[in-house]
Design an enzyme around this catalytic site. Structure first.
Site, PDB file in Angstrom:
ATOM      1  N   ARG A 177       0.885  -1.173   0.000  1.00  0.00           N
ATOM      2  CA  ARG A 177       0.000   0.000   0.000  1.00  0.00           C
ATOM      3  C   ARG A 177       0.916   1.214   0.000  1.00  0.00           C
ATOM      4  O   ARG A 177       1.564   1.511   1.014  1.00  0.00           O
ATOM      5  CB  ARG A 177      -0.907  -0.023   1.233  1.00  0.00           C
ATOM      6  CG  ARG A 177      -1.922   1.132   1.308  1.00  0.00           C
ATOM      7  CD  ARG A 177      -2.771   0.969   2.556  1.00  0.00           C
ATOM      8  NE  ARG A 177      -3.690   2.073   2.759  1.00  0.00           N
ATOM      9  CZ  ARG A 177      -4.971   2.070   2.378  1.00  0.00           C
ATOM     10  NH1 ARG A 177      -5.453   1.016   1.756  1.00  0.00           N
ATOM     11  NH2 ARG A 177      -5.747   3.107   2.602  1.00  0.00           N
ATOM     12  N   HIS A 198      -6.777   1.110  -7.175  1.00  0.00           N
ATOM     13  CA  HIS A 198      -7.112   0.355  -5.962  1.00  0.00           C
ATOM     14  C   HIS A 198      -7.884  -0.903  -6.382  1.00  0.00           C
ATOM     15  O   HIS A 198      -9.061  -1.059  -6.069  1.00  0.00           O
ATOM     16  CB  HIS A 198      -7.947   1.204  -5.013  1.00  0.00           C
ATOM     17  CG  HIS A 198      -7.962   0.708  -3.599  1.00  0.00           C
ATOM     18  ND1 HIS A 198      -7.366  -0.481  -3.209  1.00  0.00           N
ATOM     19  CD2 HIS A 198      -8.525   1.225  -2.462  1.00  0.00           C
ATOM     20  CE1 HIS A 198      -7.544  -0.659  -1.919  1.00  0.00           C
ATOM     21  NE2 HIS A 198      -8.239   0.362  -1.444  1.00  0.00           N
ATOM     22  N   CYS A 224     -16.581   3.060  -0.349  1.00  0.00           N
ATOM     23  CA  CYS A 224     -15.448   2.194  -0.002  1.00  0.00           C
ATOM     24  C   CYS A 224     -14.947   2.404   1.422  1.00  0.00           C
ATOM     25  O   CYS A 224     -14.169   1.581   1.911  1.00  0.00           O
ATOM     26  CB  CYS A 224     -14.316   2.389  -1.006  1.00  0.00           C
ATOM     27  SG  CYS A 224     -13.683   4.075  -1.066  1.00  0.00           S
TER      28      CYS A 224
END
Length: 307
Positions: free
Chosen positions: A101, A128, A252
């Site tokens: 990440r 993503h 999200c």
């Protein structure tokens, strides 16, 4: 193979991963063991803080019988002190897969170029795709495998991956963004290779008759210095009950109630945001199994559920 963007999978491979995700979700709910990755290790690199990404990948590896190693920015410094390529060469020898990440998508590409193990994008400034897998699993559950989905708000990394992934999965895709916060031409071109994608600047036009309306925060991590400018630009893009209509609502997370969405929508009966968050776990498990067992995305779990 590596998983840096959603279209690193073909549409058939994507469908198979989603089949397996649904099967793994059923297995978990029914208490059926599915330790397909016993003895395997996932190295997890985090330049940015995370709740859902860290917990879903770590719990997922545990449920699959494997182990996850968490490495924060204080534990490993990508590009600072040791070149990214050297980090990749070492981790690719220690771990069976590397999830990262990061801020700069270029760092992920460097990791992938030098790692002997698969590299998975847990979030970058451009993409993503792990979130998109969960989004598509949620769409299957709430509207089936066809329908119309609308993205409202920032043309950011989450939105970019979603546009491409939803088109790959066969949904009609619409989007409304402020002119200065739209999607890159490359994103639109990639999405349109797979299906129907229309973009504009009118949230009402994008959401009219949609089965699902999806939004994300207006001020993402790292954009705090632009906060007032962004809030002004996104005026009129808030998802409230009137804009949502009869559609299901997706987000999200984390959510800023009162900005991109009203509290009554995200906390209301049409919101599937919490199911969407749970589906990070199941979708990523399916991805890891596909990457680490070399099954060519043969839907082994889905097939086992049918026999």
């Amino acid at each position: 193979m590596h998983f840096l963007k959603i279209d690193d999978l073909t549409p058939d491979e994507l469908a198979s991963v989603l089949d397996d995700a649904a099967a793994l979700k059923r297995a978990q709910a029914d208490g059926i063991p599915h330790e397909a990755l016993g003895g395997r290790t996932l190295a997890m690199l985090f330049e940015k803080p995370s709740t859902r990404t860290r917990v879903s990948f770590e719990v997922g590896m545990t449920q699959l019988g494997g182990h996850a190693v968490f490495l924060s920015a204080d534990d490993i410094q990508l590009g600072r002190g040791e070149p990214v390529a050297d980090t990749a060469r070492v981790l690719g020898r220690y771990a069976d897969a590397v999830m990262a990440r990061v801020s700069d998508h270029g760092d992920l590409e460097t990791l992938a170029a030098h790692s002997a193990s698969p590299v998975v994008n847990g979030l970058s400034d451009s993409h993503h795709p792990a979130q998109t897998l969960a989004d598509l699993l949620t769409l299957r559950e709430v509207v089936g495998e066809t329908g119309t989905v609308a993205w409202v708000g920032d043309g950011n990394n989450v939105g970019a991956s979603f546009l491409v992934g939803a088109a790959m999965a066969g949904y009609d895709v619409r989007a409304a963004t402020p002119p200065e916060y739209g999607f890159d031409d490359d994103v639109l071109a990639r999405a349109r290779e797979f299906g129907s994608v229309s973009v504009g600047t009118d949230p009402e036009a994008a959401t009219a008759g949609a089965d699902v309306v999806y939004t994300d925060v207006w001020v993402s991590m790292g954009d705090e210095t632009e906060r007032e400018e962004r809030l002004s630009a996104f005026e009129g893009f808030q998802v409230d009950q009137e804009l949502l209509g009869d559609a299901q609502f997706m987000h999200c997370l984390p959510v800023h109630r009162g900005e991109e969405v009203t509290a009554d929508v995200v906390d209301g009966p049409q919101s599937v945001s919490w199911e969407q968050a749970e589906n990070r776990l199941h979708a990523q498990k399916a991805l890891l199994v596909a990457l680490l067992t070399q099954t060519s995305h043969s839907s082994s779990f889905a097939e086992a559920q049918r026999t």
